[in-house]
Design a protein around this motif. Structure first.
Motif, short mmCIF file in Angstrom:
data_model
loop_
_atom_site.label_atom_id
_atom_site.label_comp_id
_atom_site.label_asym_id
_atom_site.label_seq_id
_atom_site.Cartn_x
_atom_site.Cartn_y
_atom_site.Cartn_z
N GLY A 179 0.93 -1.13 0.05
CA GLY A 179 0.16 -0.13 -0.06
C GLY A 179 0.72 1.31 0.05
N TYR A 180 2.21 0.97 0.38
CA TYR A 180 3.30 2.23 0.15
C TYR A 180 4.30 2.02 -0.38
CZ TYR A 180 0.52 4.07 4.29
OH TYR A 180 -0.68 4.76 5.10
N LEU A 181 4.94 2.80 -0.83
CA LEU A 181 6.37 2.83 -1.67
C LEU A 181 7.47 3.49 -0.75
CD1 LEU A 181 5.24 3.66 -5.20
CD2 LEU A 181 5.79 1.19 -4.28
N ASP A 185 13.00 10.49 -2.75
CA ASP A 185 13.90 11.58 -2.26
C ASP A 185 14.04 11.43 -0.59
OD1 ASP A 185 13.62 12.74 -4.61
OD2 ASP A 185 11.74 13.59 -3.82
N ASN A 186 13.74 10.48 0.02
CA ASN A 186 13.86 10.29 1.33
C ASN A 186 13.59 8.87 1.67
OD1 ASN A 186 14.32 10.34 4.08
ND2 ASN A 186 12.76 12.03 4.64
N LYS A 187 14.71 7.98 1.84
CA LYS A 187 14.50 6.72 2.36
C LYS A 187 13.87 6.19 3.33
CE LYS A 187 19.17 5.71 3.88
NZ LYS A 187 20.41 5.08 3.80
N ASN A 188 14.04 7.24 4.44
CA ASN A 188 13.27 7.00 5.59
C ASN A 188 11.60 7.56 5.87
OD1 ASN A 188 16.65 7.80 7.00
ND2 ASN A 188 15.41 5.98 7.16
N LYS A 189 11.25 7.73 4.64
CA LYS A 189 9.87 7.99 4.47
C LYS A 189 9.09 7.35 3.36
CE LYS A 189 7.08 12.07 3.57
NZ LYS A 189 6.86 13.52 3.16
N ILE A 190 7.94 7.04 3.78
CA ILE A 190 6.95 6.18 2.98
C ILE A 190 5.96 7.07 2.27
CG2 ILE A 190 7.50 4.00 3.84
CD1 ILE A 190 4.79 4.08 5.22
N ILE A 191 5.69 6.79 0.92
CA ILE A 191 4.34 7.70 0.45
C ILE A 191 3.40 6.45 -0.16
CG2 ILE A 191 5.83 9.70 -0.18
CD1 ILE A 191 6.24 8.33 -3.14
N VAL A 192 2.20 7.01 -0.30
CA VAL A 192 1.15 6.06 -0.65
C VAL A 192 1.15 5.53 -2.08
CG1 VAL A 192 -1.46 5.82 -1.33
CG2 VAL A 192 -0.63 7.07 0.67
N PRO A 261 -0.98 -0.73 12.32
CA PRO A 261 -1.09 0.75 12.36
C PRO A 261 -0.43 1.65 11.41
CG PRO A 261 -0.30 -0.25 14.28
CD PRO A 261 -0.22 -1.19 13.28
N THR A 262 0.12 1.21 10.57
CA THR A 262 0.83 1.93 9.30
C THR A 262 -0.54 2.54 8.62
OG1 THR A 262 2.82 0.29 9.32
CG2 THR A 262 2.23 2.06 7.35
N TYR A 263 -1.43 1.68 8.25
CA TYR A 263 -2.54 2.27 7.35
C TYR A 263 -3.19 3.43 7.94
CZ TYR A 263 -1.23 -1.99 4.99
OH TYR A 263 -0.32 -2.89 4.30
N MET A 264 -3.29 3.85 9.35
CA MET A 264 -3.94 4.93 9.67
C MET A 264 -3.18 6.17 9.84
SD MET A 264 -4.59 4.28 13.86
CE MET A 264 -3.11 3.86 15.01
N GLY A 265 -1.63 6.00 9.31
CA GLY A 265 -0.91 7.02 9.46
C GLY A 265 0.24 7.02 10.34
N SER A 266 0.22 5.55 11.15
CA SER A 266 1.21 5.83 12.14
C SER A 266 2.42 4.74 11.82
CB SER A 266 0.44 5.12 13.64
OG SER A 266 -0.55 5.98 14.02
N PRO A 299 -2.22 8.55 5.67
CA PRO A 299 -3.16 7.33 6.05
C PRO A 299 -3.90 6.85 4.95
CG PRO A 299 -4.26 9.28 6.95
CD PRO A 299 -2.95 9.72 6.40
N ILE A 300 -3.90 5.43 4.72
CA ILE A 300 -4.82 4.92 3.84
C ILE A 300 -6.33 4.89 4.35
CG2 ILE A 300 -5.53 2.83 2.47
CD1 ILE A 300 -2.42 2.49 2.09
N VAL A 301 -6.61 4.65 5.60
CA VAL A 301 -7.61 4.68 6.38
C VAL A 301 -7.86 5.58 7.52
CG1 VAL A 301 -8.29 2.23 5.75
CG2 VAL A 301 -7.07 2.88 7.73
N SER A 302 -8.99 5.89 7.90
CA SER A 302 -8.97 6.95 9.13
C SER A 302 -8.60 6.22 10.43
CB SER A 302 -10.39 7.59 9.10
OG SER A 302 -11.44 6.59 9.50
N LYS A 303 -8.45 6.98 11.66
CA LYS A 303 -8.07 6.32 12.71
C LYS A 303 -9.26 5.99 13.29
CE LYS A 303 -6.08 7.49 17.09
NZ LYS A 303 -5.41 8.91 17.99
#
Length: 532
Positions: A179-181, A185-192, A261-266, A299-303
């Motif tokens: 669900g993420y890549l 530009d920043n290997k310590n960050k993930i994007i949708v 928890p990754t999918y709620m932005g954590s 996040p992909i889904v809400s908290k």
């Protein structure tokens, strides 16, 4: 370092004799220690060293990004294969740590492997040359220990650095969750990853809509939706294989997504840790000890959706736990007759059913349901077992047709008689040897005759002891079968009298049960049908 005369002969060996292998290694931890440690510098430095010595360079072996604690490196193993083939007899490295940082393994190659293969080893910067006498050679075991300690220290520093990044909510994994890549530009960050994220969001919607884990997996498999492993392989062109190594969705994968928890932005990390800096094994960390930082990425889904799903899963798990308290009579005994997989329990409207586990896990595309109610199967098995037992049991007990549970009349008595004869003969031989020794002491027979006769008695004694062991083993087996026969006889009478079924009866009488889609049921007993 080597024994024999290699030191005195070294200066007399022509330069043409040496077939050189240059070995270069750089681990990820070494990348930040400066340009002097780069693969290119190692290679050029060592090539010049070989050229200056006018030796023949056979091959350059390189392991870029491999830890010195791991000796299963491709370049290193390629070098070992060439040594085994006799293609290389001189290995040169920049320093001893390039060969390895595990002092036990490094010592094995220096002290045992290279000497046995008549391979010369040179670590240029450490002044180590195993075909020359030098203090540096004697110091190499201590240097290996220092290299090992350095690896341990680096491991601690890396772990500390990772913990700091985790605490800040920075992503440190090698592959982004489904669900993420990774942000280019920043290997310590993930994007949708929009395409995979749609699948993740749909899974949450399906579960919130009342669909179970298995039903969701069925639906996605039937629609041909790629699971995380297949998606990474076909869409992202990645060779990475995740938890589920198959190409199909299953309940475990669905649950892993729903509870991440990754999918709620954590950012949830620290879920496992290495046993030690030398081990490749990981141990799982309890969920309450995970490092979770909120609001680190989109996040992909809400908290609210995520927390609602957790409550639904927790409530369902509690119900499942209560259900698991109910004894599962046929667990481990019933198999799908068509695909061969085990039949698993399924509860529906207060009734227990057994269905094909392949169907349950991957949907009807791979096998059919093969459903049968537990109480129906109990009735069928009891009826078949009663008919079978009536063929075996009469007023005198179990009939002799019971293969493996009976034996021919007189067989046990025959074995017991053989055992007695063996033991009697051993006593005779013991007395004969004692008498023989007395005759030798009295001078009636010579030393030579005594040794010859004693050898004959000893050989016979050994042969009888071997035969006795086999006979006693046979007798023990017959006793065991008699006990088993009596036990099965008691079970059979109990079944005929009460016509009830339990796990103990199944364990003793049945090997397995096969259920076919055409309603055919095959019961495989632990003994042969007397009609066959």
């Amino acid at each position: 370092m080597y024994t024999d005369n290699c030191y005195s002969k070294i200066d007399n060996i022509s330069v043409e004799y040496w077939r050189v292998g240059i070995y270069c290694r750089l681990s990820k931890e070494d990348e930040g220690t400066g340009q002097s440690e780069s693969i290119n510098n190692q290679r050029e430095f060592l090539k010049k060293y070989v050229n200056d010595a006018k030796w023949t360079l056979f091959k350059i072996y390189i392991d870029d990004g491999y830890s010195g604690l791991n000796f299963e490196r491709p370049g290193f193993q390629d070098m070992i294969n060439d040594i085994e083939s006799g293609l290389v007899n001189l290995i040169i490295v920049k320093d001893l740590s390039r060969l390895g940082r595990d002092y036990i393994q490094t010592g094995y190659y220096l002290e045992k492997y290279f000497p046995e293969k008549r391979v010369r080893f040179i670590a240029v910067n450490d002044c180590i040359d195993t075909f020359r006498e030098s203090a540096a050679n004697d110091f190499s075991p201590i240097r290996s220990v220092f290299n090992d300690m350095y690896a341990k220290d680096i491991s601690k520093k890396v772990r500390t650095a990772f913990n700091i990044k985790r605490a800040k909510g920075q992503f440190i994994g090698s592959h982004a969750p489904f669900g993420y890549l990774k942000d280019p530009d920043n290997k310590n960050k993930i994007i949708v990853d929009e395409e995979a994220a749609r699948i993740v969001k749909r899974i949450f919607e399906m579960y919130l809509g009342g669909m179970g884990l298995t039903t969701i997996a069925y639906t996605l498999n039937e629609e041909g939706v790629p699971n995380p492993s297949r998606y990474k392989k076909t869409v992202l062109n990645s060779s990475y294989v995740g938890r589920n190594k198959t190409m199909y969705w299953d309940a475990t994968t669905i649950k892993w997504i729903l509870t991440n928890p990754t999918y709620m932005g954590s950012m949830a990390q620290g879920k496992s840790e290495k046993l030690s800096y030398k081990s490749k094994k990981f141990i799982n960390i309890p969920r309450e000890n995970w490092q979770i930082v909120e609001g680190t990425h989109e996040p992909i889904v809400s908290k609210q959706e995520f927390e609602t799903v957790q409550k639904m899963i927790e409530r369902k798990n509690n119900q499942d736990f209560k259900c698991r308290k109910t004894p599962r009579l046929f667990s481990g005994f019933v198999y799908c007759g068509d695909c061969g997989s085990y039949m698993t329990y399924n509860a529906k409207r207060n009734h227990l059913y057994l269905i094909c586990s392949t169907y349950k896990r991957f949907s009807k595309e791979f096998c059919s349901r093969h459903s049968i109610q537990e109480k129906t199967l109990i009735s069928i098995v009891i009826e078949d077992m009663v008919q079978m037992i009536q063929k075996y049991v009469d007023v005198n007990g179990i009939k002799d047709k019971t293969v493996g549970l009976s034996f021919k009349d007189g067989k046990k008595k025959e074995i017991q008689d053989d055992i007695k004869r063996c033991r009697d003969r051993l006593e005779e031989l013991k007395a004969m040897v004692k008498s023989l020794y007395t005759d030798k002491v009295k001078g009636i027979i010579s030393e030579e005759d005594f040794l010859e006769l004693n050898k004959g008695f000893t050989d016979e004694k050994n042969g009888i002891n071997e035969k006795l062991q086999k006979l006693e083993k046979k007798l023990a087996e017959l006793d065991r079968k008699e006990d088993e026969k009596r036990e099965i006889e008691d079970i059979a009478k109990k079944l005929l009298e009460f016509k009830t079924l339990d796990r103990f009866i199944l364990e003793k009488l049945i090997e397995k049960i096969e259920i076919y889609e055409n309603a055919e049921i095959k019961i495989h007993y632990k003994f042969l049908n007397p009609d066959k």
